[in-house]
Design an enzyme around this catalytic site. Sequence first.
Site, PDB file in Angstrom:
ATOM      1  N   ARG A  79       0.836  -1.200   0.000  1.00  0.00           N
ATOM      2  CA  ARG A  79       0.000   0.000   0.000  1.00  0.00           C
ATOM      3  C   ARG A  79       0.874   1.255   0.000  1.00  0.00           C
ATOM      4  NH1 ARG A  79      -5.063   1.840  -0.996  1.00  0.00           N
ATOM      5  NH2 ARG A  79      -6.063   2.947   0.693  1.00  0.00           N
ATOM      6  N   THR A 136      -9.448   0.548  -9.041  1.00  0.00           N
ATOM      7  CA  THR A 136      -8.584  -0.481  -8.546  1.00  0.00           C
ATOM      8  C   THR A 136      -8.696  -1.657  -9.493  1.00  0.00           C
ATOM      9  OG1 THR A 136      -8.982   0.376  -6.340  1.00  0.00           O
ATOM     10  CG2 THR A 136      -8.414  -1.954  -6.451  1.00  0.00           C
ATOM     11  N   THR A 187      -3.973  -0.812  -7.085  1.00  0.00           N
ATOM     12  CA  THR A 187      -4.802   0.373  -7.316  1.00  0.00           C
ATOM     13  C   THR A 187      -4.019   1.654  -7.543  1.00  0.00           C
ATOM     14  OG1 THR A 187      -6.644   1.638  -6.376  1.00  0.00           O
ATOM     15  CG2 THR A 187      -4.961   0.923  -4.827  1.00  0.00           C
ATOM     16  N   ASN A 200      -6.247   4.162  -6.950  1.00  0.00           N
ATOM     17  CA  ASN A 200      -7.415   4.733  -6.274  1.00  0.00           C
ATOM     18  C   ASN A 200      -8.441   5.182  -7.305  1.00  0.00           C
ATOM     19  OD1 ASN A 200      -9.069   5.307  -4.167  1.00  0.00           O
ATOM     20  ND2 ASN A 200      -8.270   7.338  -3.810  1.00  0.00           N
ATOM     21  N   ASP A 239      -7.860   8.407   0.464  1.00  0.00           N
ATOM     22  CA  ASP A 239      -8.356   7.323   1.310  1.00  0.00           C
ATOM     23  C   ASP A 239      -8.136   7.603   2.799  1.00  0.00           C
ATOM     24  OD1 ASP A 239      -9.679   5.646  -0.377  1.00  0.00           O
ATOM     25  OD2 ASP A 239      -8.015   4.292  -0.735  1.00  0.00           O
ATOM     26  N   SER A 277      -7.811   1.152   3.558  1.00  0.00           N
ATOM     27  CA  SER A 277      -8.256   0.663   2.253  1.00  0.00           C
ATOM     28  C   SER A 277      -9.464  -0.258   2.405  1.00  0.00           C
ATOM     29  CB  SER A 277      -7.111  -0.120   1.607  1.00  0.00           C
ATOM     30  OG  SER A 277      -7.547  -0.812   0.465  1.00  0.00           O
ATOM     31  N   SER A 278     -10.183  -0.449   1.303  1.00  0.00           N
ATOM     32  CA  SER A 278     -11.256  -1.453   1.281  1.00  0.00           C
ATOM     33  C   SER A 278     -10.862  -2.665   0.445  1.00  0.00           C
ATOM     34  CB  SER A 278     -12.527  -0.849   0.680  1.00  0.00           C
ATOM     35  OG  SER A 278     -12.976   0.232   1.445  1.00  0.00           O
ATOM     36  N   GLY A 318     -13.651   0.504  -4.694  1.00  0.00           N
ATOM     37  CA  GLY A 318     -13.666   1.331  -3.480  1.00  0.00           C
ATOM     38  C   GLY A 318     -14.430   0.643  -2.368  1.00  0.00           C
TER      39      GLY A 318
HETATM   40  N1  GLY Z   1      -8.279   3.004  -3.121  1.00  0.00           N
HETATM   41  C1  GLY Z   1      -9.345   2.168  -2.837  1.00  0.00           C
HETATM   42  C2  GLY Z   1      -9.117   1.370  -1.611  1.00  0.00           C
HETATM   43  O1  GLY Z   1      -7.986   1.100  -1.284  1.00  0.00           O
HETATM   44  O2  GLY Z   1     -10.051   1.011  -0.952  1.00  0.00           O
END
Ligand code: GLY
Length: 567
Positions: A103, A376, A394, A396, A418, A447-448, A469
């Site tokens: 990340r 993503t 991603t 984003n 985020d 993050s999701s 997302g």
């Molecule tokens: N950028 C989308 C996520 O990480 O959730």
Amino acid sequence: MKKICSLFLIGLLAIQCKNIQPPKSVVHKAQGLITENAMVVSARVEASEIGSQILLKGGNAFDAMIATELALAVAYPFAGNIGGGGFMVYRLADGTTGALDYREKAPLAASKNMFLDEIGDIINGKSTLGGMAVGVPGTIDGLFKVHEKFGTLPFSSLIQPAIDLANKGVVVTKKQAERIAIYKEYFYKVNGTKILLDSVWKEGDTIKYVQLAKTLQRINEHGRDGFYKGETAEMLVNTVQKLGGIITLEDLEKYQAKWRKPVEFTYKDLKIISMSPPSSGGICMAQIFNAIEPFNLSELGHNSEKTIQLLTEAERRAYADRSHYLGDPDFIKIPIETLISKSYVKKRMESFSWDNATLSSTITHGKIAGFESNETTHYSIVDKFGNAISATTTLNGAYGSKVFVSEGGFFLNNEMDDFSSKPGTPNMFGLIGAEANSIEPGKRMLSSMTPTIVEKNNKFYMSVGSPGGSTIITSVLQTILNVYEFDLGMQEAVNAPRFHHQWLPDVITMEPIGFDSTLIKNLQQKGYIIKQENTTIIGKVDAILRLPNGKLEGGADYRGDDTAAGF
Ligand code: GLY
């Protein structure tokens, strides 16, 4: 279903690939690619084929991951990247599990209120467009960490196919041409100059990524330093700083991806292995699965009124906790064990009733003692040795911050959005954050992304994940349930219409097709607010299922250009 790519023979084995057309009946009778040995499912046929070729040459799932991720950076600049980051969850053939966090991080010069004006209001667009939106990229460091630990083929043989693809060029698909047309105006606005994608690209045109090929070649020659130091690093920092950003050479030099322990939990006789913080995916999904476990979902019915109600109420409560408790575990303490325990979620569901919606305004995060206080892209790979990986990567937003390092040929992420720029104010996915996810130098943003592997009877069962997302978590969850509870095949499960609730805003978003008006009316009568008109797709799932006969079935989402390839 139409085959769009050739069947090509290498030795005695054939690699097959298949692109799914929007299914006429939406779900039933759709079957994905079936293979005997190994498979890659990703957002572009070029990337799936490149990954599959590596597997065919004897590479393992990790070798194929490196080749696939780099190929996506070329063929799918919308989200595939070297200027972003991601997560990968793995399960080895012997059952060992693990996860990699590559990340992005906040630059060292970042500060809590960097996206607020002098009266404390959010400055529109500052966290999503331009230099300040960019987090320190993690993808290349992540791939080198994977290679160091698990790679079996030389790195150069894994990056070369992406270099060749970039030089040869990639054919524009219809969906890609449409996307470029939508985002074109932002490319000029952000960069102040014409960039490679800022032309009228039509379906069937070929885009050559010559500068990107040169960057990949530098990485090939100098390893990690080919990105984080020297020419590429200087190009990146100059571009970002010229556009008002704060990333420095020191930020790049210091970046390190991290091995993490995945979140693991059971649902009935499944074991689910998913991403841990700084992703919210594993914890949120564990909470939702725990909340619905006491119910007989297959009896309630696929996408039935009761199933939608139950999942919505579980999601509402899980996302309220997400907002309060979750962030970067290197900076904050997260009560993971409590959040994913069955007893905690049971208590959270006590206010659930079949009669009426629980309004989100009446729900807050749970109380835990000591803790008061799209774009993503995903790909799944299984190799012939029995190893499986699930990786989500991603930029984003679509094309990230739209900042394009022209000399290097790549886009940079807008992952800074985020973070919770201002507690209580939604980000671009409508997600509300709290102190746990506030900006700090060197911190990773919540993050999701939910790359997930599922085991059944101690054996590999499924590899699954999605972009989207905040809707990633619910898309992955519904896909697993579609197979396990509702008996759909992998492709059918991916095709099935999806819905989503995330606590705030208090609406159930439904895909435009597949939910009938009586069902919607019944839910509305119970107090649910439904958003269906003008909604886009929810998630874009790429998954692999091991069938009872041991073969693999791919689920490549028809909502994109996604494709399965394997042998
Ligand atoms: N950028 C989308 C996520 O990480 O959730």
